[in-house]
Enzyme design. Sequence first.
Site, mmCIF file in Angstrom:
data_model
loop_
_atom_site.group_PDB
_atom_site.id
_atom_site.type_symbol
_atom_site.label_atom_id
_atom_site.label_comp_id
_atom_site.label_asym_id
_atom_site.label_seq_id
_atom_site.Cartn_x
_atom_site.Cartn_y
_atom_site.Cartn_z
ATOM 1 N N TYR A 129 46.802 38.309 44.834
ATOM 2 C CA TYR A 129 46.393 37.893 43.465
ATOM 3 C C TYR A 129 46.521 36.233 43.428
ATOM 4 O O TYR A 129 45.669 35.492 43.070
ATOM 5 C CB TYR A 129 46.922 38.792 42.201
ATOM 6 N N SER A 174 44.274 31.295 36.866
ATOM 7 C CA SER A 174 45.393 31.693 36.461
ATOM 8 C C SER A 174 46.589 30.712 36.262
ATOM 9 O O SER A 174 46.359 29.797 37.340
ATOM 10 C CB SER A 174 45.979 32.832 36.995
HETATM 11 N N1 LIG Z 1 46.185 39.145 31.385
HETATM 12 C C1 LIG Z 1 46.878 38.312 31.917
HETATM 13 O O1 LIG Z 1 47.950 38.182 31.967
HETATM 14 C C2 LIG Z 1 46.045 37.035 32.644
HETATM 15 C C3 LIG Z 1 46.640 35.962 33.069
HETATM 16 C C4 LIG Z 1 45.924 34.986 33.755
HETATM 17 C C5 LIG Z 1 44.715 35.345 34.228
HETATM 18 N N2 LIG Z 1 43.941 36.474 33.866
HETATM 19 C C6 LIG Z 1 42.905 36.542 34.218
HETATM 20 O O2 LIG Z 1 41.925 36.902 33.207
HETATM 21 C C7 LIG Z 1 40.588 37.520 33.533
HETATM 22 C C8 LIG Z 1 40.635 38.605 32.555
HETATM 23 O O3 LIG Z 1 41.596 39.583 32.674
HETATM 24 P P1 LIG Z 1 42.261 40.230 31.428
HETATM 25 O O4 LIG Z 1 43.583 39.864 31.340
HETATM 26 O O5 LIG Z 1 41.286 40.276 30.212
HETATM 27 O O6 LIG Z 1 42.488 41.827 31.994
HETATM 28 P P2 LIG Z 1 41.121 42.851 31.621
HETATM 29 O O7 LIG Z 1 41.491 44.155 32.865
HETATM 30 O O8 LIG Z 1 41.263 43.582 30.355
HETATM 31 O O9 LIG Z 1 39.820 42.557 31.989
HETATM 32 C C9 LIG Z 1 39.209 42.399 33.083
HETATM 33 C C10 LIG Z 1 37.690 42.702 33.044
HETATM 34 O O10 LIG Z 1 37.175 42.472 34.340
HETATM 35 C C11 LIG Z 1 36.271 43.748 34.647
HETATM 36 N N3 LIG Z 1 36.121 43.949 35.951
HETATM 37 C C12 LIG Z 1 36.844 44.084 37.014
HETATM 38 N N4 LIG Z 1 36.063 44.274 38.174
HETATM 39 C C13 LIG Z 1 34.981 44.035 37.984
HETATM 40 C C14 LIG Z 1 33.555 43.889 39.035
HETATM 41 N N5 LIG Z 1 33.828 44.232 40.250
HETATM 42 N N6 LIG Z 1 32.740 43.545 38.125
HETATM 43 C C15 LIG Z 1 32.629 43.149 36.769
HETATM 44 N N7 LIG Z 1 33.612 43.204 35.895
HETATM 45 C C16 LIG Z 1 34.782 43.647 36.517
HETATM 46 C C17 LIG Z 1 37.137 44.922 33.966
HETATM 47 O O11 LIG Z 1 36.300 46.081 33.950
HETATM 48 C C18 LIG Z 1 37.555 44.486 32.853
HETATM 49 O O12 LIG Z 1 36.722 44.577 31.532
HETATM 50 C C19 LIG Z 1 40.992 38.286 35.063
HETATM 51 O O13 LIG Z 1 40.493 37.266 35.958
HETATM 52 C C20 LIG Z 1 42.393 37.964 35.212
HETATM 53 O O14 LIG Z 1 42.927 37.733 36.601
HETATM 54 C C21 LIG Z 1 44.995 37.412 32.875
#
Ligand SMILES: NC(=O)c1ccc[n+]([C@@H]2O[C@H](COP(=O)([O-])OP(=O)(O)OC[C@H]3O[C@@H](n4cnc5c(N)ncnc54)[C@H](O)[C@@H]3O)[C@@H](O)[C@H]2O)c1
Length: 302
Positions: A166, A153
């Site tokens: 985080y 991120s």
């Molecule tokens: N959305 C944002 O603004 C953003 C920005 C930077 C980075 N990210 C990163 O992107 C990645 C995806 O996030 P997203 O935004 O799609 O959110 P999201 O919540 O839609 O997706 C996260 C996914 O991870 C799964 N997950 C959580 N715990 C888990 C576990 N123990 N085992 C297996 N799966 C698990 C969830 O069920 C979900 O499907 C994350 O690592 C997040 O930190 C997101």
Amino acid sequence: MTLKEDNYFIKKVAVITGGSRGIGRAVAEALVARGSKVVIGDVLDGAGQETVNELNAKANDGEKNAIYVHTDVTVYKDVITLFKSAESEFGGVDIAFLNAGVINKPDFMFTPLEDEADDFLPDINFTGVVKCTRVAALAMARRGGGVITITASCAGFGGPFALSVYNASKHAMIGWTRSLGMLKDICNVRVNAVCPHWVETDMRHKITGYQVDPYGPFVQESPTVKIDTVVKAVLTLMEDPNRNSETLMALPPDVIRAQPPIPAFPEQSNPAYDKRAVQYEKDALEYYKSLLDPALKRYEQL
Ligand SMILES: NC(=O)c1ccc[n+]([C@@H]2O[C@H](COP(=O)([O-])OP(=O)(O)OC[C@H]3O[C@@H](n4cnc5c(N)ncnc54)[C@H](O)[C@@H]3O)[C@@H](O)[C@H]2O)c1
């Protein structure tokens, strides 16, 4: 739709953690559209199965584009089953997108002092990625190599008090990615990290939903990066053979930019030490190569 035969992704097998929804799902769709087979590991079984059904609805008759495997990334047994399922269903693993992650509540610092609550996020965002990387490297080494992309991120380079845990977990992912460059020479596995700014997913909605803490309303006004831009950055890291140990930012609204590490500090350097460092790299490579075969034998017996 006919796929170009020189497309890197055609006939590749990809494992995606956290692929039931959000960024993971968008990458799964992009990979299938380019001819890859996809194995999704997540704890959201209903959404994961639905995603897989939709990916399979686009498959040729009698073929599968994707399977879903219930996987908690904090549990080695689950992670090993995930990668072995990719091997048994589609013949091996070429690509891993280690993307599962959670975010902390903005008021984290002054919540009750509880072990389970404090271990939850680092177990998924840090230890979970470490476990998945180690299993992915073995699965790929068996096949002659592959590429791992970690979702870090922009929070891996700095961030607000509200997201302290985080931010720390994502800094750790930058450190992890930048430490693994030698894997390419040991077993032909490249490891990179994509570093998105805010993206419109459930994770961002979780934060904007906290209206008591001042961070929620602030994030509501923050610019976002298009999910397609994040996907583009991920695909770039996967298909470009020169990307290794690299951190690539995806920024609002549609910017992709490499974020290199700070240059080596000159105070540590002198000619004798520099020469020793070159020798160390050679010795280390030989040593770690000698550890690979026993590790592969252990993996095969699991
Ligand atoms: N959305 C944002 O603004 C953003 C920005 C930077 C980075 N990210 C990163 O992107 C990645 C995806 O996030 P997203 O935004 O799609 O959110 P999201 O919540 O839609 O997706 C996260 C996914 O991870 C799964 N997950 C959580 N715990 C888990 C576990 N123990 N085992 C297996 N799966 C698990 C969830 O069920 C979900 O499907 C994350 O690592 C997040 O930190 C997101």
